[in-house]
Design an enzyme around this catalytic site. Structure first.
Site, PDB file in Angstrom:
ATOM      1  N   LYS A 104       5.996  50.923  41.039  1.00 28.87           N
ATOM      2  CA  LYS A 104       7.352  51.099  40.483  1.00 28.87           C
ATOM      3  C   LYS A 104       7.370  50.984  38.969  1.00 28.87           C
ATOM      4  O   LYS A 104       8.126  51.679  38.301  1.00 28.87           O
ATOM      5  CB  LYS A 104       8.313  50.085  41.089  1.00 28.87           C
ATOM      6  N   VAL A 131       9.908  51.763  45.834  1.00 27.75           N
ATOM      7  CA  VAL A 131      11.230  51.142  45.962  1.00 27.75           C
ATOM      8  C   VAL A 131      11.530  50.854  47.425  1.00 27.75           C
ATOM      9  O   VAL A 131      11.410  51.734  48.277  1.00 27.75           O
ATOM     10  CB  VAL A 131      12.345  52.067  45.430  1.00 27.75           C
ATOM     11  N   GLY A 133      10.099  48.950  49.694  1.00 30.48           N
ATOM     12  CA  GLY A 133       9.038  48.656  50.669  1.00 30.48           C
ATOM     13  C   GLY A 133       9.032  49.661  51.802  1.00 30.48           C
ATOM     14  O   GLY A 133       8.851  50.866  51.584  1.00 30.48           O
ATOM     15  N   ILE A 135      11.398  50.731  53.660  1.00 28.30           N
ATOM     16  CA  ILE A 135      12.616  51.511  53.915  1.00 28.30           C
ATOM     17  C   ILE A 135      12.481  52.911  53.327  1.00 28.30           C
ATOM     18  O   ILE A 135      12.244  53.041  52.125  1.00 28.30           O
ATOM     19  CB  ILE A 135      13.861  50.870  53.275  1.00 28.30           C
ATOM     20  N   GLY A 186       4.598  31.945  47.809  1.00 29.83           N
ATOM     21  CA  GLY A 186       4.029  33.236  47.406  1.00 29.83           C
ATOM     22  C   GLY A 186       5.067  34.339  47.265  1.00 29.83           C
ATOM     23  O   GLY A 186       4.717  35.506  47.091  1.00 29.83           O
ATOM     24  N   ASP A 200      12.512  43.885  37.431  1.00 32.15           N
ATOM     25  CA  ASP A 200      11.938  44.606  38.568  1.00 32.15           C
ATOM     26  C   ASP A 200      13.011  45.432  39.260  1.00 32.15           C
ATOM     27  O   ASP A 200      12.811  46.616  39.568  1.00 32.15           O
ATOM     28  CB  ASP A 200      11.318  43.594  39.544  1.00 32.15           C
ATOM     29  N   LYS A 204      13.403  49.680  39.594  1.00 34.84           N
ATOM     30  CA  LYS A 204      13.651  50.400  40.850  1.00 34.84           C
ATOM     31  C   LYS A 204      14.955  51.184  40.768  1.00 34.84           C
ATOM     32  O   LYS A 204      15.050  52.303  41.275  1.00 34.84           O
ATOM     33  CB  LYS A 204      13.664  49.410  42.018  1.00 34.84           C
ATOM     34  N   GLY A 301       5.666  43.177  51.156  1.00 37.00           N
ATOM     35  CA  GLY A 301       4.703  42.717  52.148  1.00 37.00           C
ATOM     36  C   GLY A 301       3.631  43.767  52.364  1.00 37.00           C
ATOM     37  O   GLY A 301       3.838  44.949  52.127  1.00 37.00           O
TER      38      GLY A 301
END
Lengths: 433, 433
Positions: A104, A131, A133, A135, A186, A200, A204, A301
């Site tokens: 990104k 952008v 993940g 989806i 994490g 961030d 996006k 993830g």
């Protein structure tokens, strides 16, 4: 028939891509007639232990092993950041290789350069994973919803801040405590600035808004506020008002005039975005024909991101088989303009600390009156050591006027601080209650 | 360059398609290099007043005017129902024309025949509008999410029943009253059977499950229950239990064994599907890599449906320009089997009317014990004229066992009726609360 892929980077996302490509090799062959095989993986340190057992995949520290390998038709980039990712991708494109990336930062900062290079060399660049993940957002916007003019996009697209704010809401923790926990788990990096300061999410939003509104949106077109200044008190007041605090990325196109912001906002508890917690992401879109749409799912993830990357790889293979490039042209209308303060009027939340003595509220009310901003409600709270805390909800008002009233309040001797000014999301439309 | 389109049908959806195609003509030209022009529109009655002013579009009552017109490259079908839509589409495909259709009845019943005909003639059939109105569902499943094995799909895909159930929940109205209002507002047809008996949702589930699970799912593979028997009392008990009643379409794939059902279910109020009201649709999907995803939007209406139809038309034009057919191959694994009772164990809701005298509850409890179904809670309510109403929530139990206990209860003299047996949706995962 086998198709060789080269992978740049073998961290969390890269490992997921290796694992998922293996798991789906036969299915992808059924779908495309081509069997993907990651033959080379670029890493910095050949000795470092890997999260995935490497079989066919040969590690290398020399980019030339991938960029110079004529058998490799597709390069997958999972290094992240601007350099060396940018240079490697441009060289891969120049070598006639298709590129799939999850980057990104790079697409937000150098998207036009990368897309033009791809077009010049007759290859494709896909970046669904950049952008949201897992989806599907970019392809639905670029392909399925093209019959619409998209007027609004609005969503939760940063998992770290959403985790922190969800935690603050659920437990009453303060920002520092919730951040420390996110770091321990994490979910936040040691230097959390890019997440908690909203950058961030802004990157996006720049990517999504460019596609949705057919514009070249740059990071500096977006008004960005982070969440460091949000306190447990704000979360508690929001709750009293029937709302939760979320970091929203919001873009609107009003007849070619764009407004773009990232920042914390109060969201009514019965709004669909209020229920998007933890590391989940969601994006609401409004099209002139489709009406309101929402897409929701895991925003980060290893495997969720790999789902998007390998989905793009499958599209590249389909097009390789058909002998076409599949990149749907991105429209770009040069006449679109960004209005820095052009946000639709909404209600605003403000929290002030003031002297706890008679007449102060009258002076505050006068400042609102002078700025022609009317107040919907005022809560006066928690007087201690001569201070009172005042929480004000305004009526709907354009952004510029709220800024003016905040400046006026700051100049009052009785006002110690204007801690927090946040927009309040309007209630969702009747279908969602 | 202009591309001529033929439109079959000029009702609500057809009018929207004419309107939206006109509105987007120049944008589509920018995107594809082709300018779509609907030149002929097939209608039954040339004299009937139209919802849209016709300009370029010439009305005809003779299908040959469209099917025999070599200039028409794409046929859009918005007639609905099986015949004459099926024959017209097969003839259009045989004539080498691409087809875009919004016809769920036809695709659910004759999808394989239509898709095979398209493949044989080297053209495409697109049908995004057949399920979920404006929401992109079919293309994301067929294209973006292909790196996943989809294990679950679950959603609200019938607007009429969702309107009726939302109304019953919001106002306490009974089924007949809510249906009458839906009919008065045009949300339900004069003969509402296909909606309220669950068939419409089952057809859409057959389409989605075929794509998601790579199977040929037929209507008769789906266990279908409608909502006619749901009463205001059920809605009120659900509310007491912290839930709402929704007509859900549910499909699961457990290592190649499929279970498929459509029917009313209790949904916890903090579940994302609980907030999908009125004419909105939503679909949850679970992929082995992506995790949980939800897509939400308007499930019907003239412009939302046109958004999906014209989106498909744009894809056809892109492919015409590239000189390829773009239909992504649908995988079909012949070894997938449907287990009629293979639903994952969940909790069930049951409402009985029984004799209001001592010992009855003991007999009911014994019937549960014999069937090895344990009860989580029992509400005994509203005794009148010697009758009591008992509402039971079971623990998690496989479907077959619930059926056995219901049969055993029906055979008890003290039980007058088992009114309603409904599954209870498990709580959504942590991300959504």
């Amino acid at each position: 028939m086998d198709v060789c892929l080269g992978l740049l980077g073998c961290g969390t996302v890269g490992s997921g891509v290796i694992e998922l490509t293996r798991r789906r090799r036969e299915k992808i062959f059924e779908l495309t007639g081509l069997r993907p095989k990651i033959t080379k993986v670029l890493v910095r340190n050949l000795q470092k232990p890997r999260q995935v057992a490497l079989a066919d995949e040969r590690l290398t520290a020399d980019p030339e092993d991938i960029l110079g390998d004529a058998d490799i038709r597709v390069v997958i980039e999972t290094i992240g950041g601007i350099e060396p990712a940018r240079t490697l991708i441009l060289r891969a494109l120049a070598a006639g290789k298709h590129v799939v990336t999850a980057n990104k930062d790079l697409i937000a900062a150098h998207g036009p350069e990368i897309l033009e290079a791809a077009e010049r060399h007759g290859v494709d660049v896909w970046y669904e994973a950049a952008v949201g993940g897992a989806i599907p957002l970019i392809r639905p916007l670029k392909e399925c919803l093209t019959a619409n003019e998209i007027t609004d996009i609005k969503g939760i697209i940063n998992g770290t801040t959403n985790y922190i704010l969800s935690k603050m809401t659920a437990t009453g923790a303060g920002f520092a405590e919730a951040l420390a926990e996110a770091q321990a788990l994490g979910y936040a990096e040691a230097d959390p600035s890019s997440d908690v300061d909203g950058l961030d999410a802004a990157r996006k939003l720049a990517i999504l808004a460019s596609i949705a509104f057919h514009a070249k949106v740059r990071l500096e077109d977006i008004r960005v506020t982070g969440i460091r200044h949000i306190t447990a008190a704000d979360v508690a007041y929001a709750d009293e008002l029937g709302m939760v605090i979320k970091l929203l990325a919001v873009g609107a196109d009003r007849d070619g005039l764009l407004s773009l912001r990232v920042g914390p906002a109060l969201v009514p508890k019965d709004h669909p975005l209020a229920h998007v917690n933890g590391s989940y992401n969601a994006l609401l879109m409004r099209g002139d024909a489709a009406g309101d749409l929402m897409f929701f799912g895991r925003g980060a993830g290893s495997m969720p991101t790999a789902s998007a990357v390998v989905g793009d790889v499958i599209e590249v293979l389909r097009n390789l088989k058909l002998g076409v490039t599949g990149q749907a042209a991105l429209l770009c209308r040069p006449d679109k303009r960004v209005l820095p303060d052009g946000f639709d009027p909404v209600r605003y939340y403000m929290r002030l600390s003031v002297d706890d003595r008679p007449g102060v509220l009258a002076r505050i009310a006068a400042a609102f009156g002078d700025a022609e901003v009317s107040m919907e409600s005022v809560l006066q709270k928690r007087a201690y050591e001569g201070r009172a805390e005042i929480v004000i909800l305004t009526h709907e008002v354009p952004y510029g006027q709220v800024e003016r009233v905040a400046a006026a309040l700051r100049s009052l001797a009785a006002v110690h601080e204007v801690h927090c000014v946040m927009p309040v999301e309007p209630a969702a439309d009747g279908g969602v209650t």
